[in-house]
Design an enzyme around this catalytic site. Structure first.
Site, PDB file in Angstrom:
ATOM      1  N   GLU A 255      76.689  41.933  41.709  1.00 16.45           N
ATOM      2  CA  GLU A 255      76.556  40.630  41.696  1.00 16.45           C
ATOM      3  C   GLU A 255      75.122  39.802  41.834  1.00 16.45           C
ATOM      4  O   GLU A 255      74.898  38.902  41.345  1.00 16.45           O
ATOM      5  CB  GLU A 255      77.416  39.993  43.265  1.00 16.45           C
ATOM      6  CG  GLU A 255      78.718  40.426  43.058  1.00 16.45           C
ATOM      7  CD  GLU A 255      79.573  39.098  43.636  1.00 16.45           C
ATOM      8  OE1 GLU A 255      79.169  38.332  44.608  1.00 16.45           O
ATOM      9  OE2 GLU A 255      80.725  39.040  43.178  1.00 16.45           O
TER      10      GLU A 255
ATOM     11  N   CYS B 160      86.805  49.028  38.468  1.00 16.68           N
ATOM     12  CA  CYS B 160      86.431  47.688  39.294  1.00 16.68           C
ATOM     13  C   CYS B 160      86.032  46.648  38.398  1.00 16.68           C
ATOM     14  O   CYS B 160      84.914  47.246  37.498  1.00 16.68           O
ATOM     15  CB  CYS B 160      85.591  48.129  40.488  1.00 16.68           C
ATOM     16  SG  CYS B 160      84.938  46.583  41.424  1.00 16.68           S
ATOM     17  N   THR B 161      86.213  45.504  38.246  1.00 16.00           N
ATOM     18  CA  THR B 161      85.842  44.765  37.471  1.00 16.00           C
ATOM     19  C   THR B 161      84.455  44.390  37.348  1.00 16.00           C
ATOM     20  O   THR B 161      83.869  43.836  36.440  1.00 16.00           O
ATOM     21  CB  THR B 161      86.604  43.399  37.444  1.00 16.00           C
ATOM     22  OG1 THR B 161      86.820  42.885  38.569  1.00 16.00           O
ATOM     23  CG2 THR B 161      87.973  43.572  36.893  1.00 16.00           C
ATOM     24  N   HIS B 162      83.752  44.820  38.560  1.00 12.48           N
ATOM     25  CA  HIS B 162      82.148  44.305  38.613  1.00 12.48           C
ATOM     26  C   HIS B 162      81.451  45.474  37.989  1.00 12.48           C
ATOM     27  O   HIS B 162      80.548  45.497  37.629  1.00 12.48           O
ATOM     28  CB  HIS B 162      81.988  44.516  40.023  1.00 12.48           C
ATOM     29  CG  HIS B 162      81.918  43.084  40.796  1.00 12.48           C
ATOM     30  ND1 HIS B 162      83.144  42.695  41.143  1.00 12.48           N
ATOM     31  CD2 HIS B 162      81.157  42.410  41.226  1.00 12.48           C
ATOM     32  CE1 HIS B 162      83.031  41.612  41.633  1.00 12.48           C
ATOM     33  NE2 HIS B 162      81.817  41.324  41.895  1.00 12.48           N
TER      34      HIS B 162
ATOM     35  N   ASP C   8      90.498  36.981  39.895  1.00 15.42           N
ATOM     36  CA  ASP C   8      89.891  37.924  40.382  1.00 15.42           C
ATOM     37  C   ASP C   8      89.482  37.282  41.848  1.00 15.42           C
ATOM     38  O   ASP C   8      89.634  36.272  42.155  1.00 15.42           O
ATOM     39  CB  ASP C   8      88.711  38.255  39.685  1.00 15.42           C
ATOM     40  CG  ASP C   8      87.887  39.489  40.145  1.00 15.42           C
ATOM     41  OD1 ASP C   8      88.669  40.283  40.901  1.00 15.42           O
ATOM     42  OD2 ASP C   8      86.574  39.418  40.279  1.00 15.42           O
ATOM     43  N   SER C   9      88.917  38.285  42.526  1.00 10.23           N
ATOM     44  CA  SER C   9      88.275  38.247  44.008  1.00 10.23           C
ATOM     45  C   SER C   9      87.435  37.080  43.609  1.00 10.23           C
ATOM     46  O   SER C   9      86.794  36.309  44.523  1.00 10.23           O
ATOM     47  CB  SER C   9      88.017  39.150  44.797  1.00 10.23           C
ATOM     48  OG  SER C   9      87.292  39.959  43.989  1.00 10.23           O
TER      49      SER C   9
ATOM     50  N   CYS D   4      91.363  42.086  38.392  1.00 12.39           N
ATOM     51  CA  CYS D   4      91.022  42.630  39.830  1.00 12.39           C
ATOM     52  C   CYS D   4      91.630  44.138  40.097  1.00 12.39           C
ATOM     53  O   CYS D   4      92.685  43.943  40.158  1.00 12.39           O
ATOM     54  CB  CYS D   4      90.998  41.722  40.892  1.00 12.39           C
ATOM     55  SG  CYS D   4      90.676  42.533  42.527  1.00 12.39           S
ATOM     56  N   ASN D   5      90.927  45.069  39.963  1.00 14.71           N
ATOM     57  CA  ASN D   5      91.439  46.440  40.489  1.00 14.71           C
ATOM     58  C   ASN D   5      92.116  46.400  41.748  1.00 14.71           C
ATOM     59  O   ASN D   5      93.250  47.088  41.703  1.00 14.71           O
ATOM     60  CB  ASN D   5      90.433  47.517  40.170  1.00 14.71           C
ATOM     61  CG  ASN D   5      89.910  47.643  38.733  1.00 14.71           C
ATOM     62  OD1 ASN D   5      90.595  48.707  38.064  1.00 14.71           O
ATOM     63  ND2 ASN D   5      89.241  46.963  37.929  1.00 14.71           N
ATOM     64  N   THR D   6      91.531  45.908  42.667  1.00 14.74           N
ATOM     65  CA  THR D   6      92.145  46.024  43.973  1.00 14.74           C
ATOM     66  C   THR D   6      93.376  45.349  44.159  1.00 14.74           C
ATOM     67  O   THR D   6      94.256  45.927  44.636  1.00 14.74           O
ATOM     68  CB  THR D   6      91.224  45.606  44.982  1.00 14.74           C
ATOM     69  OG1 THR D   6      89.706  45.942  44.835  1.00 14.74           O
ATOM     70  CG2 THR D   6      91.445  45.862  46.545  1.00 14.74           C
TER      71      THR D   6
ATOM     72  N   TYR E 168      87.824  41.650  48.123  1.00 13.30           N
ATOM     73  CA  TYR E 168      89.206  41.941  48.484  1.00 13.30           C
ATOM     74  C   TYR E 168      89.116  43.776  48.780  1.00 13.30           C
ATOM     75  O   TYR E 168      89.993  44.103  49.351  1.00 13.30           O
ATOM     76  CB  TYR E 168      89.964  41.999  47.395  1.00 13.30           C
ATOM     77  CG  TYR E 168      90.563  40.464  46.951  1.00 13.30           C
ATOM     78  CD1 TYR E 168      90.114  39.465  47.809  1.00 13.30           C
ATOM     79  CD2 TYR E 168      91.553  40.390  45.969  1.00 13.30           C
ATOM     80  CE1 TYR E 168      90.522  38.113  47.491  1.00 13.30           C
ATOM     81  CE2 TYR E 168      92.162  38.901  45.559  1.00 13.30           C
ATOM     82  CZ  TYR E 168      91.406  37.856  46.388  1.00 13.30           C
ATOM     83  OH  TYR E 168      91.956  36.868  46.232  1.00 13.30           O
ATOM     84  N   GLY E 169      88.047  44.380  48.252  1.00 13.14           N
ATOM     85  CA  GLY E 169      88.058  45.869  48.202  1.00 13.14           C
ATOM     86  C   GLY E 169      88.302  46.461  49.592  1.00 13.14           C
ATOM     87  O   GLY E 169      89.056  47.391  49.762  1.00 13.14           O
TER      88      GLY E 169
HETATM   89  N1  DGL Z   1      87.191  42.403  41.765  1.00 16.28           N
HETATM   90  C1  DGL Z   1      87.493  43.648  42.617  1.00 16.28           C
HETATM   91  C2  DGL Z   1      87.679  44.656  42.049  1.00 16.28           C
HETATM   92  O1  DGL Z   1      87.966  44.832  40.837  1.00 16.28           O
HETATM   93  C3  DGL Z   1      85.955  43.979  43.227  1.00 16.28           C
HETATM   94  C4  DGL Z   1      85.453  42.926  44.134  1.00 16.28           C
HETATM   95  C5  DGL Z   1      86.231  42.976  45.447  1.00 16.28           C
HETATM   96  O2  DGL Z   1      85.907  43.561  46.172  1.00 16.28           O
HETATM   97  O3  DGL Z   1      86.537  41.705  45.832  1.00 16.28           O
HETATM   98  O4  DGL Z   1      88.308  45.697  42.579  1.00 16.28           O
END
Ligand code: DGL
Length: 275
Positions: free
Chosen positions: A155, A187-189, A13-14, A76-78, A45-46
């Protein structure tokens, strides 16, 4: 058990968000070993372009391959939104993303076919969920909303702060008023903010946490490739980050609800990063 089956599952993930997926994999597949890479030096990454995120995803995957993984989970969804096809065709091992499992769960949960999807700017701009949902149910209506401020709030662990609720109302009220009955936390967050998001939508709206569904898909893909690890032996989950390990350790322990024995920094040079 084949040699390959005894290898770890690679997850990237990011940053810390992918740990929601790790927690689910550990819960559903307690015999599997994990190697995690959080690209904390290059988070988020978003807001970045699909080209940059794809390049990062390739480098993250290469790093995990150098650690001998048998499967790569793009937690990571992005990155899943923009890079999953590139990774799947480039590498000769199973690659699991988070979009398809979340889309499947949304389609099987909605009663009236109105599905909300929330995510980063990159995920929402890619329309990856909309496309995946359309493959499963052409008639489903998908309403998308990016919520960029949710990542830093998650976070910080600010799930129950007033400010988070105010921001959530700002982003989510249009979706609520449009009458969606299912919302994908794309989004994983976001599972960390589930309580607050749930307050905006109320109990009639089901929130889809793609971590659970992704772990289920990991289990299925391992089984269908003959890659499931047999019980026994000692497991040592390993966590790598590209920056500031103590901050990651503290956040990760909150995410996973336990101590992380192994956290190590790898430099961006080591993972081949030019950006
Ligand atoms: N992990 C990213 C996602 O799931 C979110 C955090 C980011 O923007 O890097 O999209």
């Amino acid at each position: 058990m084949s040699d390959t089956a005894s290898r770890p599952i690679g997850v990237f993930d990011s940053g810390i968000g992918g740990l929601t997926v790790v927690a689910e994999i550990i819960r559903q597949l307690p015999h599997e070993e994990i190697v995690y890479f959080g690209d904390t030096a290059r988070l988020p990454y978003g807001p970045k372009s699909p080209e940059t995120v794809t390049q990062f995803a390739i480098e993250d995957t290469e790093f995990l391959l150098s650690r001998g993984v048998k499967m790569v989970v793009v937690a990571c969804n992005t990155a899943s939104s923009v890079a999953i096809d590139t990774l799947s065709s480039k590498y000769d091992l199973p690659v699991v993303g988070v979009i398809r499992p979340g889309a499947l769960a949304a389609v099987s949960s909605t009663l009236d076919g109105r599905i909300g999807v929330i995510g980063t700017e990159g995920t929402i701009a890619s329309h990856a969920y909309r496309r995946e949902i359309a493959k499963l149910d052409r008639d489903a209506e998908v309403l998308e909303q990016s919520c960029p401020l949710f990542v830093p709030l998650a976070e910080e662990g600010w799930n129950d702060r007033e400010v988070t609720l105010v921001i959530a109302h700002e982003y989510l009220t249009p979706l609520r008023d449009a009458g969606v009955d299912v919302v994908v936390l794309g989004c994983t967050h976001y599972p960390i903010l589930k309580g607050t998001v749930g307050k905006v939508f109320g109990p009639g709206v089901r929130l889809i946490d793609s971590a659970e569904e992704t772990a289920r898909e990991v289990a299925e893909r391992l089984a269908s490739h003959g890659l499931a690890r047999e019980p026994g032996g000692t497991l040592e989950h390993r966590f790598y980050v590209s920056d500031v390990p103590h901050r990651f350790k503290e956040q990760a322990e909150r995410f996973l609800g336990g101590a992380l024995p192994f956290v190590e920094v790898v430099s961006i040079d080591e993972i081949g990063g030019a950006i």
